[in-house]
Motif scaffolding. Structure first.
Motif, PDB file in Angstrom:
ATOM      1  N   ASP A  37     -21.143  56.232  29.916  1.00 44.02           N
ATOM      2  CA  ASP A  37     -21.398  57.454  29.155  1.00 44.02           C
ATOM      3  C   ASP A  37     -21.685  58.638  30.076  1.00 44.02           C
ATOM      4  N   THR A  38     -22.482  58.422  31.124  1.00 44.61           N
ATOM      5  CA  THR A  38     -22.809  59.536  32.015  1.00 44.61           C
ATOM      6  C   THR A  38     -21.592  59.959  32.835  1.00 44.61           C
ATOM      7  N   MET A  39     -20.749  59.013  33.214  1.00 43.41           N
ATOM      8  CA  MET A  39     -19.532  59.369  33.950  1.00 43.41           C
ATOM      9  C   MET A  39     -18.582  60.183  33.082  1.00 43.41           C
ATOM     10  N   VAL A  40     -18.446  59.795  31.820  1.00 41.39           N
ATOM     11  CA  VAL A  40     -17.603  60.549  30.904  1.00 41.39           C
ATOM     12  C   VAL A  40     -18.164  61.952  30.711  1.00 41.39           C
ATOM     13  N   ALA A  41     -19.488  62.075  30.596  1.00 44.38           N
ATOM     14  CA  ALA A  41     -20.104  63.391  30.423  1.00 44.38           C
ATOM     15  C   ALA A  41     -19.805  64.289  31.618  1.00 44.38           C
ATOM     16  N   GLY A  42     -19.884  63.749  32.815  1.00 48.27           N
ATOM     17  CA  GLY A  42     -19.580  64.537  33.996  1.00 48.27           C
ATOM     18  C   GLY A  42     -18.131  64.982  34.031  1.00 48.27           C
ATOM     19  N   GLU A  43     -17.221  64.069  33.739  1.00 47.06           N
ATOM     20  CA  GLU A  43     -15.797  64.409  33.747  1.00 47.06           C
ATOM     21  C   GLU A  43     -15.479  65.394  32.630  1.00 47.06           C
ATOM     22  N   ARG A  44     -16.044  65.154  31.455  1.00 40.78           N
ATOM     23  CA  ARG A  44     -15.829  66.026  30.293  1.00 40.78           C
ATOM     24  C   ARG A  44     -16.251  67.468  30.570  1.00 40.78           C
ATOM     25  N   ASP A  45     -17.345  67.616  31.321  1.00 38.18           N
ATOM     26  CA  ASP A  45     -17.912  68.945  31.550  1.00 38.18           C
ATOM     27  C   ASP A  45     -17.468  69.571  32.863  1.00 38.18           C
ATOM     28  N   CYS A  47     -17.579  68.457  35.916  1.00 38.10           N
ATOM     29  CA  CYS A  47     -18.418  68.175  37.090  1.00 38.10           C
ATOM     30  C   CYS A  47     -17.799  67.003  37.846  1.00 38.10           C
ATOM     31  N   ALA A  48     -16.762  67.287  38.622  1.00 35.26           N
ATOM     32  CA  ALA A  48     -15.989  66.215  39.252  1.00 35.26           C
ATOM     33  C   ALA A  48     -16.844  65.343  40.163  1.00 35.26           C
ATOM     34  N   SER A  49     -17.827  65.942  40.840  1.00 28.06           N
ATOM     35  CA  SER A  49     -18.641  65.162  41.765  1.00 28.06           C
ATOM     36  C   SER A  49     -19.562  64.186  41.046  1.00 28.06           C
ATOM     37  N   HIS A  50     -19.723  64.346  39.725  1.00 31.44           N
ATOM     38  CA  HIS A  50     -20.573  63.441  38.950  1.00 31.44           C
ATOM     39  C   HIS A  50     -19.802  62.787  37.808  1.00 31.44           C
ATOM     40  N   GLY A  51     -18.488  62.798  37.913  1.00 33.73           N
ATOM     41  CA  GLY A  51     -17.666  62.197  36.885  1.00 33.73           C
ATOM     42  C   GLY A  51     -17.192  60.808  37.282  1.00 33.73           C
ATOM     43  N   ILE A  52     -15.897  60.557  37.077  1.00 34.30           N
ATOM     44  CA  ILE A  52     -15.349  59.223  37.298  1.00 34.30           C
ATOM     45  C   ILE A  52     -15.381  58.837  38.776  1.00 34.30           C
ATOM     46  N   PHE A 123     -27.519  57.642  40.778  1.00 32.01           N
ATOM     47  CA  PHE A 123     -26.296  58.119  41.421  1.00 32.01           C
ATOM     48  C   PHE A 123     -25.665  59.234  40.606  1.00 32.01           C
ATOM     49  N   ALA A 124     -26.350  59.734  39.583  1.00 35.97           N
ATOM     50  CA  ALA A 124     -25.732  60.694  38.671  1.00 35.97           C
ATOM     51  C   ALA A 124     -26.569  61.962  38.573  1.00 35.97           C
TER      52      ALA A 124
END
Length: 339
Positions: A37-45, A47-52, A123-124
């Motif tokens: 969920d947190t990886m999707v939130a990063g990618e969605r918003d 924030c590439a450094s905190h996404g997938i 890590f997020a």
């Protein structure tokens, strides 16, 4: 589907990729759900450094043995307005999910409450936590140390982690006002992305191992990052070390790095989250005063200044509509994790 710059995925596909990969490297289902969920939130918003990209980080930590893959967070109540969740060495996301309902209930009962996550692996970003708290109509503040990667102002040897601070403010007619920034000059993930791409970084981001300023991302990762704002960022980093370390009985950034023992895992330690209920101060007048606060945001936006989180919310609208594009090399690296 492959585009020229990379691989286009829907957010559902991003989540499936994250969850499947995390399960393949041994993470228990409940943890894989929360972390995905947190990886999707990063990618969605945007924030590439905190996404997938963080799949690589999470998988490396699991393989290094620095994460308890099936940890069961334990919630306790050390005081009427305090909640503690012992994460048992697992990723922080599930511990936060277990503690959030208790934090919300206590903030509403007492006007203010704090949640201490201990013995968790980070890590997020922190903005998903404060945004989740603000979704309940509460004001939120969160912070966490990490590994000792950052030199204090006036020094060149690491003492602090990137030590982020995040804040969330509920707004009556839209998404909350949220900021989340490292007390280092830049998030470590940003430097890692430059290292992967082979591109230089600004010369005020960090030092090489000999203490000299450098534009080489790899040299900074082997040396020391800088705080933002000189002595001011250094003081804030110290505050985070104390409030989310010794105050809640957990590790400092230097202790986290020492505990890692060279395995290359994500930081292990604590996180402090404070929630404030406006109604605790204001009672029935809370809604009126939250409306008054909108004048502050209007005053910023009217002169063309950008509100923190506005760019994320714009990226969110695009990615919900169009999906996201993952760099082809990163996508290939993720598929190799599964293999």
């Amino acid at each position: 589907m492959n585009d020229a710059p990379g691989v286009r995925l829907t957010l559902d596909e991003v989540r499936a990729l994250a969850f499947t990969t995390l399960r393949l490297v041994g993470l228990a289902p409940a943890h894989a759900d929360a972390v995905a969920d947190t990886m999707v939130a990063g990618e969605r918003d945007g924030c590439a450094s905190h996404g997938i990209y963080r799949l690589l980080v999470a998988a490396a930590s699991i393989r290094a043995g620095t994460v308890a893959v099936d940890a069961r967070p334990v919630v306790s109540d050390p005081a009427p307005a305090l909640v503690r969740v012992d994460g048992g060495g697992g990723f922080a996301q599930l511990a936060f999910a277990r503690g959030l309902p208790h934090l919300v209930d206590k903030a509403r009962a007492h006007g203010i409450a704090a949640l201490a996550l201990t013995d968790v692996v980070h890590f997020a970003a922190l903005w998903p936590e404060v945004e989740a708290v603000a979704a309940h109509g509460l004001v939120a503040l969160a912070m966490t140390p990490s590994h000792a990667w950052v030199a204090p102002a006036g020094g060149t040897r690491p003492v602090f982690g990137t030590n982020p601070i995040a804040f969330g403010w509920p707004r009556p007619d839209g998404p909350p006002f949220v900021f989340d920034f490292a007390t280092s000059a830049v998030a470590r993930g940003e430097i890692e992305l430059h290292r992967r791409a082979g591109t230089p970084v600004p010369d005020d981001w960090g030092y090489d191992a000999s203490g000299c300023a450098t534009t080489d991302a790899a040299a900074i990762l082997d040396g020391a990052m800088r705080t933002f704002g000189g002595h001011k960022g250094s003081a804030l980093a110290t505050m985070v070390e104390l409030l989310a370390g010794p105050l809640i009985g957990d590790l400092t950034s230097a202790e986290s790095l020492a505990r890692d023992g060279g395995r290359g895992g994500s930081p292990l330690g604590g996180e402090l989250i404070v929630a404030i209920d406006p109604a605790g101060f204001l009672g029935a007048a809370a809604a009126v005063h939250l409306r008054r606060a909108e004048a502050v945001f209007d005053g910023i936006a009217r002169q063309g200044a950008r509100l923190p989180s506005a760019r994320r919310h714009a990226a969110r609208a695009r990615s919900l509509r169009d999906g996201v594009v993952i760099p082809a090399a990163l996508h290939a690296d993720i598929l190799r994790i599964g293999g």
